[in-house]
Design an enzyme around this catalytic site. Sequence first.
Site, PDB file in Angstrom:
ATOM      1  N   LEU A 435       1.584   6.263  -7.541  1.00  0.00           N
ATOM      2  CA  LEU A 435       1.113   5.050  -8.022  1.00  0.00           C
ATOM      3  C   LEU A 435       0.024   5.011  -7.257  1.00  0.00           C
ATOM      4  O   LEU A 435      -0.932   3.987  -7.678  1.00  0.00           O
ATOM      5  CB  LEU A 435       2.311   3.956  -7.477  1.00  0.00           C
ATOM      6  CG  LEU A 435       3.490   4.065  -8.270  1.00  0.00           C
ATOM      7  CD1 LEU A 435       4.282   2.795  -7.678  1.00  0.00           C
ATOM      8  CD2 LEU A 435       3.317   3.703  -9.840  1.00  0.00           C
ATOM      9  N   GLY A 436      -0.175   5.356  -6.011  1.00  0.00           N
ATOM     10  CA  GLY A 436      -1.518   5.187  -5.536  1.00  0.00           C
ATOM     11  C   GLY A 436      -1.542   5.703  -3.980  1.00  0.00           C
ATOM     12  O   GLY A 436      -0.684   6.097  -3.384  1.00  0.00           O
ATOM     13  N   GLY A 439      -4.565   3.213   3.040  1.00  0.00           N
ATOM     14  CA  GLY A 439      -4.564   3.274   4.304  1.00  0.00           C
ATOM     15  C   GLY A 439      -2.831   2.926   4.680  1.00  0.00           C
ATOM     16  O   GLY A 439      -2.415   2.944   5.683  1.00  0.00           O
ATOM     17  N   GLY A 441      -0.443   4.231   3.185  1.00  0.00           N
ATOM     18  CA  GLY A 441       0.289   5.256   2.812  1.00  0.00           C
ATOM     19  C   GLY A 441       0.220   5.664   1.504  1.00  0.00           C
ATOM     20  O   GLY A 441      -0.209   4.884   0.486  1.00  0.00           O
ATOM     21  N   VAL A 443       2.207   6.076  -2.375  1.00  0.00           N
ATOM     22  CA  VAL A 443       3.408   5.337  -2.992  1.00  0.00           C
ATOM     23  C   VAL A 443       3.747   6.049  -4.149  1.00  0.00           C
ATOM     24  O   VAL A 443       2.691   6.395  -5.117  1.00  0.00           O
ATOM     25  CB  VAL A 443       3.140   3.815  -3.132  1.00  0.00           C
ATOM     26  CG1 VAL A 443       4.278   3.202  -3.863  1.00  0.00           C
ATOM     27  CG2 VAL A 443       2.676   3.308  -1.756  1.00  0.00           C
ATOM     28  N   ASP A 553      -2.110 -10.768   4.912  1.00  0.00           N
ATOM     29  CA  ASP A 553      -2.936 -10.175   3.903  1.00  0.00           C
ATOM     30  C   ASP A 553      -2.431 -10.603   2.518  1.00  0.00           C
ATOM     31  O   ASP A 553      -2.344  -9.722   1.645  1.00  0.00           O
ATOM     32  CB  ASP A 553      -3.030  -8.509   3.836  1.00  0.00           C
ATOM     33  CG  ASP A 553      -3.984  -7.952   3.085  1.00  0.00           C
ATOM     34  OD1 ASP A 553      -4.709  -8.720   2.674  1.00  0.00           O
ATOM     35  OD2 ASP A 553      -3.641  -6.612   2.658  1.00  0.00           O
TER      36      ASP A 553
END
Length: 723
Positions: A435-436, A439, A441, A443, A553
């Site tokens: 998925l991507g 920073g 991690g 996924v 965030d």
Amino acid sequence: MLNLYINPIFPILFYLNYASPILFFLNYAAALTTDGLSLLSVKSAVDGGDTVFSDWNDSDATPCHWSGVTCANISGDPDARVVGLALAGRSLHGYIPSELGSLVYLRRLNLHDNSFSGSIPDQIFNATSLHSIFLYGNNLTGEIPASICNPSRLQNVDLSHNSISGPLRKSLGNCRQLQRLILGGNNISGEIPSGIFPELANLVQLDLSSNSFNGSLPYDIGQLKSLSGTLNLSFNHFAGKLPASLGDLPLTVSFDLQHNNFSGEIPQSGSFSNQGPTAFLNNPSLCGFPLQKTCRNNSSAIPPGTQASTPAIADNESKKGLKPGLIILISLADAFGVALIGLVIVYLYWRRKDSNGCSCTCKVKFGGNQKSKFCSFPCVNGFPNTDSEAESEKASGAGDASAVSGAAEGGELVAIDKGFSFELDELLRASAYVLGKSGLGIVYKVVLGNGIPVAVRRLGEGGEQRYKEFVAEVQAIGRVKHPNVVKLRAYYWALDEKLLISDFISNGNLASALRGQTSTILSWSTRLKIAKGTARGLAYLHECSPRKFVHGDIKPSNILLDNEHQPHISDFGLNRLINITGNNPSSSGGFMGGALPYLAQTEKVNNYQAPEARVSSNRPTQKWDVYSFGVVLLELLTGKSPEFSSPTSSTSTEISDLVRWVRKGFEEETPLSDMVDPLLLQEVHAKKEVLSVFHLALACTERDFEIRPRMKTVSESLEKIRT
């Protein structure tokens, strides 16, 4: 006999002495309207006015094209009339001329953030159409004019951060349409007379902070039934007991009563029960819940649910022996305890024996709270082990490379959720769709054999010496259970591999939906549902979660949407885990539990951060999340991203452009249709609801974090808005 001889030179003298000045005046008057003549007084009153107002020319026919001037056509008047004057933030020095009161159709006077001095002229309020006056951030002195309520439609008064003195007159109650009264940061003194507040039935915001008020609060302050946001009375010299009528204010109102001389016990009724200790700090003689200062000889100051003292046992009862029935119960309890201890010992013995003979296939059930130790992580097809492989996987869409070569020896897999079970090999041998990577991690999306998708995040490979710290943090995250927060199901720990397994939310995120990158149609009802759900989830994290988390965030890419458009907050607590495992969390992911469409949008973290969050030495607070949520609300309302800037705006490192743009729009009474997302314009019925959310968003994005509401208050306010 009358001499009828007329000297021929007489007509010439008459013209020079009388007619010429009259004609000159008529020509001048014809050149500029009366509104223009009144405005020229500002040019004369400002130091260097000829330079500052170089486009204000007395030879013009109308002032409507002058900088800072707004005109409108008034029914029955052939000329366009001045309805707005906005000269804010232009470093103007001088005084405010009384001639502005001649602008009978003036609605908005905006002179804030300049250096005007002197008093506010009484004559200004002869402008009977006036309904908004913003003079804050100047050097004005004197008293509040007695004529302030002359304009019957006056709604917004902000005179804060000046040097205004004198008392607050009872005649202020005549401003019956007043919605915002902001007088903070002045030298206003004396007691607040009773009888003002019952008349201000439309008052939404009241700020009397940082003045020199004294005496007790009038009991009728509780009649401000329209009040919302924060009632700010801090940094004054108020004394006496807190009137119980404050509890009659709406439950959404937050109190700021800090730095006064209030005394006695804090009432426990109504709105008082929603306040935190911050609201009452630095009142030395104040006691009772929620302060950690109990009132003498008063057990009611102790919070509900706690016991003030242990009741003494009567002498006759203490002398009695144990009854036979009680002796039998104690014996049975002892026998049951011994049997239970024996069963535990047997269970631990057989579990240890089985663990010593484990095989490297290690099929484990993700059920209960079982911890499954195994010899090694088998080489399977699931998870690419290098960054280069992750990138190639992302390009192809599926992870079929056989490169996980195992996590490590001595790894530990822990299932957190009891209702979630599958075999470890099933997870490891499934195809992993990348998925991507960020920073936070890499996924993967993994579809298990039963068709259930999960999101698996690979964290860093470090943190060998911080196992206990890692486990404590993950367990705290795992205990968070709320329908609007992504659920962590399990985790895996080894020296060179850390994995988090969470729910997979399949319908993209809010960032993608706002930019039309998903199939989600953001109608007003959908946006309100998303706002309410996100607020509920954040309020839970702040107030009810085991650790009372600060997310830190909040932004649209971290608000995941399911097929019912319910929001799910992701990525809370991850920065701490990343620090433990050794990764650099400088870039934000927004992927925990998320789907592929999330990757299409990258956002600058600072666009959602509160001003105080941009100072690296400051520690995160829940008010940071409140500010970020307020920016998200504005994005939902306007359809504009935080870095949006209008042609007239300037760059700011303290407040995002979107926040400043909306605040300016409300100050200048920009039509709502010019600020909301064009997609919402057809939903005319939602106008009042949209306006309510705008006011809530502006309260969340206040510069001063102390006066921002709590997320609990924000959530309750949103729940009252019905579609």
